[in-house]
Motif scaffolding. Structure first.
Motif, PDB file in Angstrom:
ATOM      1  N   ILE A 176       1.227  -4.768   7.352  1.00 48.09           N
ATOM      2  CA  ILE A 176       1.075  -4.403   5.941  1.00 48.09           C
ATOM      3  C   ILE A 176       2.355  -3.762   5.428  1.00 48.09           C
ATOM      4  CG2 ILE A 176      -0.192  -2.872   4.367  1.00 48.09           C
ATOM      5  CD1 ILE A 176      -2.624  -3.249   6.246  1.00 48.09           C
ATOM      6  N   ASP A 177       2.782  -4.172   4.249  1.00 46.51           N
ATOM      7  CA  ASP A 177       3.949  -3.571   3.599  1.00 46.51           C
ATOM      8  C   ASP A 177       3.540  -2.228   2.991  1.00 46.51           C
ATOM      9  OD1 ASP A 177       6.550  -3.327   2.572  1.00 46.51           O
ATOM     10  OD2 ASP A 177       5.928  -4.196   0.658  1.00 46.51           O
ATOM     11  N   THR A 178       4.340  -1.188   3.221  1.00 49.52           N
ATOM     12  CA  THR A 178       3.967   0.156   2.781  1.00 49.52           C
ATOM     13  C   THR A 178       5.115   0.831   2.042  1.00 49.52           C
ATOM     14  OG1 THR A 178       4.735   1.364   4.747  1.00 49.52           O
ATOM     15  CG2 THR A 178       2.540   0.356   4.858  1.00 49.52           C
ATOM     16  N   ALA A 179       4.764   1.917   1.345  1.00 51.80           N
ATOM     17  CA  ALA A 179       5.752   2.748   0.662  1.00 51.80           C
ATOM     18  C   ALA A 179       5.275   4.190   0.712  1.00 51.80           C
ATOM     19  CB  ALA A 179       5.932   2.302  -0.787  1.00 51.80           C
ATOM     20  N   ALA A 180       6.227   5.115   0.919  1.00 54.66           N
ATOM     21  CA  ALA A 180       5.888   6.541   0.981  1.00 54.66           C
ATOM     22  C   ALA A 180       5.964   7.153  -0.410  1.00 54.66           C
ATOM     23  CB  ALA A 180       6.840   7.259   1.926  1.00 54.66           C
ATOM     24  N   LEU A 181       5.148   8.203  -0.629  1.00 52.89           N
ATOM     25  CA  LEU A 181       5.047   8.802  -1.953  1.00 52.89           C
ATOM     26  C   LEU A 181       4.506  10.220  -1.830  1.00 52.89           C
ATOM     27  CD1 LEU A 181       5.130   8.122  -5.075  1.00 52.89           C
ATOM     28  CD2 LEU A 181       2.726   7.453  -4.831  1.00 52.89           C
ATOM     29  N   LEU A 182       5.030  11.128  -2.637  1.00 56.48           N
ATOM     30  CA  LEU A 182       4.443  12.455  -2.761  1.00 56.48           C
ATOM     31  C   LEU A 182       3.427  12.444  -3.897  1.00 56.48           C
ATOM     32  CD1 LEU A 182       7.546  14.816  -2.356  1.00 56.48           C
ATOM     33  CD2 LEU A 182       5.703  14.439  -0.701  1.00 56.48           C
ATOM     34  N   MET A 183       2.387  13.218  -3.746  1.00 55.44           N
ATOM     35  CA  MET A 183       1.349  13.250  -4.783  1.00 55.44           C
ATOM     36  C   MET A 183       1.932  13.654  -6.133  1.00 55.44           C
ATOM     37  SD  MET A 183      -1.514  12.225  -3.456  1.00 55.44           S
ATOM     38  CE  MET A 183      -2.599  12.657  -4.834  1.00 55.44           C
ATOM     39  N   ASP A 184       2.891  14.584  -6.143  1.00 56.27           N
ATOM     40  CA  ASP A 184       3.483  15.043  -7.399  1.00 56.27           C
ATOM     41  C   ASP A 184       4.283  13.959  -8.108  1.00 56.27           C
ATOM     42  OD1 ASP A 184       2.369  17.518  -7.135  1.00 56.27           O
ATOM     43  OD2 ASP A 184       4.181  18.504  -6.389  1.00 56.27           O
ATOM     44  N   ASP A 185       4.641  12.901  -7.378  1.00 50.48           N
ATOM     45  CA  ASP A 185       5.436  11.828  -7.977  1.00 50.48           C
ATOM     46  C   ASP A 185       4.574  10.706  -8.558  1.00 50.48           C
ATOM     47  OD1 ASP A 185       7.790  13.114  -7.374  1.00 50.48           O
ATOM     48  OD2 ASP A 185       8.021  12.117  -5.432  1.00 50.48           O
ATOM     49  N   ILE A 186       3.265  10.843  -8.484  1.00 55.04           N
ATOM     50  CA  ILE A 186       2.386   9.842  -9.085  1.00 55.04           C
ATOM     51  C   ILE A 186       2.326  10.063 -10.594  1.00 55.04           C
ATOM     52  CG2 ILE A 186       0.016   8.972  -9.218  1.00 55.04           C
ATOM     53  CD1 ILE A 186      -0.313   9.746  -6.292  1.00 55.04           C
ATOM     54  N   VAL A 230       0.859  -1.188   0.000  1.00 51.84           N
ATOM     55  CA  VAL A 230       0.000   0.000   0.000  1.00 51.84           C
ATOM     56  C   VAL A 230       0.891   1.233   0.000  1.00 51.84           C
ATOM     57  CG1 VAL A 230      -1.775   1.308   1.222  1.00 51.84           C
ATOM     58  CG2 VAL A 230      -1.843  -1.202   1.245  1.00 51.84           C
ATOM     59  N   HIS A 231       0.678   2.128  -0.965  1.00 56.36           N
ATOM     60  CA  HIS A 231       1.388   3.404  -1.005  1.00 56.36           C
ATOM     61  C   HIS A 231       0.654   4.429  -0.145  1.00 56.36           C
ATOM     62  CE1 HIS A 231       3.338   1.628  -4.549  1.00 56.36           C
ATOM     63  NE2 HIS A 231       4.231   2.601  -4.490  1.00 56.36           N
ATOM     64  N   PHE A 232       1.415   5.316   0.470  1.00 54.26           N
ATOM     65  CA  PHE A 232       0.865   6.397   1.293  1.00 54.26           C
ATOM     66  C   PHE A 232       1.380   7.719   0.742  1.00 54.26           C
ATOM     67  CE2 PHE A 232       0.116   2.809   3.886  1.00 54.26           C
ATOM     68  CZ  PHE A 232      -0.885   3.135   4.788  1.00 54.26           C
ATOM     69  N   ALA A 233       0.443   8.603   0.375  1.00 58.55           N
ATOM     70  CA  ALA A 233       0.833   9.827  -0.330  1.00 58.55           C
ATOM     71  C   ALA A 233       0.213  11.061   0.308  1.00 58.55           C
ATOM     72  CB  ALA A 233       0.412   9.749  -1.797  1.00 58.55           C
ATOM     73  N   HIS A 234       0.937  12.177   0.190  1.00 58.00           N
ATOM     74  CA  HIS A 234       0.450  13.482   0.617  1.00 58.00           C
ATOM     75  C   HIS A 234       1.113  14.540  -0.249  1.00 58.00           C
ATOM     76  CE1 HIS A 234       4.284  14.530   2.576  1.00 58.00           C
ATOM     77  NE2 HIS A 234       4.330  13.249   2.901  1.00 58.00           N
TER      78      HIS A 234
END
Length: 382
Positions: free
Chosen positions: A196-206, A168-172
């Protein structure tokens, strides 16, 4: 409900930072304010908890009514391309935390009154779930607190884990204050606590993979599931809105929270709630038209109290600036918040997880609760 002056811990900054709250001071004054606390009786907390459960029931019924009537849904200024995806998600009930914060007016005497429901991009979560509990344990260990948020979040992640993809990706958004980043980091921690396995992400990087017709992260890895702290109404109006509609229809990305949250977080639901439940003790009269009496004007789509104005006796007595309002306004009857201390008007944020009351936090500000409001802890003492 009584506001009591307290002495901050000498190392309070380090203490809250250790809990993850790095955003604890704004414009030179504490955002996290432990120089005071609010004391409640068990009976008052029971009343708030019951009102929270009742409001959730009203929102469920309102959701059914809105999605069954195209004329009602049209009042929400939602792009038509997303009307069917909202209906589909509402019917399908995809895996979700179903988390949100009811903002309530309460004076300890009359019933709690709904101001609005923050269920798409709710913040002040870490403060409510972890930081104020840590403060209570250090300062008032024998007192109680309405706070089962952390346990409820981990339990809900564990509950939906079998229905989630492997990661699951987590974005802001990349914003200056760090408030969104703190909230998302905490939610990511609760997911990892549930295994749960997770990954961090910025919205602009989607990004969008044109060949695979799916969203990808900065490493071009598919985003199979995404928790995002970013308003749905922004997503549906950005350049990749057509791809978003395609992804929702195809189910290539599981969005947490689901797209139907757009109707609950939109202030247009307030007049509809009143129309469906006139005179309800936990609701304030609300309308799409300017009323005769004292009222609060609220943009359909806004954050942090922006563009809200209070009208009393035929004149504006308080207003907040902002960039919202183009989608229109609703008008809610004015509720006189208690002035617990000079210039301090507390608003209760009562949280639900999986549709059940789970805890609360308190923010205090002037007549309009904005982004400079302070978070003040609470205790239960009989």
């Amino acid at each position: 409900m009584i506001r009591v002056e307290t002495t901050p811990r000498p190392d309070w900054q380090a203490a809250v930072e250790a809990q993850g709250l790095v955003w604890h001071t704004a414009d030179g004054r504490p955002y996290w304010h432990e120089g005071a606390c609010y004391r409640f009786t068990a009976a008052q907390i029971a009343e708030i908890e019951a009102a929270t459960a009742e409001l959730y029931r009203l929102f469920l019924a309102a959701g059914d009514a809105i999605l069954a009537d195209p004329a009602l849904l049209a009042r929400f200024d939602i792009p038509p391309a997303f009307h069917q995806p909202i209906r589909d998600a509402w019917a399908a009930e995809p895996p979700a935390l179903n988390i949100g914060r009811f903002d309530l007016g309460y004076d300890g005497a009359g019933p709690p009154k709904l101001f609005e429901f923050n269920c798409d991009t709710p913040t002040s979560l870490l403060e409510a779930a972890v930081v104020q509990w840590d403060w209570k344990e250090a300062v008032m260990p024998r007192a109680g607190q309405f706070n089962g948020l952390h346990e409820a979040l981990v339990a809900k992640w564990r509950d939906i884990a079998p229905y989630l993809p492997p990661r699951v990706h987590f974005a802001h958004a990349d914003e200056d204050s760090g408030e969104d980043a703190v909230t998302v980091a905490y939610l990511r921690d609760t997911a990892e606590a549930a295994g749960i396995d997770t990954a961090a992400l910025l919205m602009d990087d989607i990004g969008w993979d044109e060949e695979a017709h799916r969203f990808v992260d900065g490493d071009d890895a598919s985003i199979a599931a995404l928790y995002k702290l970013y308003p749905w109404e922004w997503l549906t109006r950005e350049a990749f809105a057509p791809q978003l509609a395609e992804s929702l229809a195809a189910g290539t990305t599981l969005w947490i929270e689901p797209v139907w949250k757009m109707i609950w977080s939109n202030k247009a639901i307030l007049p509809i709630l009143w129309q469906l439940n006139p005179g309800h003790p936990n609701l304030l009269p609300a309308s799409f038209d300017i009323p005769q009496g004292d009222a609060v004007a609220k943009p359909l789509l806004a954050r942090e109290g922006a563009n809200v104005s209070i009208r009393r006796g035929g004149r504006v007595v308080a207003e907040a600036e902002g960039a919202y309002g183009d989608a229109g306004y609703v008008y809610q009857a004015f509720y006189q918040l208690p002035e617990a201390a000079p210039g301090c008007f507390p608003v209760i944020g009562s949280w639900i997880v999986d549709g059940a009351p789970a805890g609360m936090g308190i923010r205090e500000d002037g007549l309009i609760t904005g982004n400079t409001a302070r978070f003040v802890p609470h205790v239960i003492v009989d």
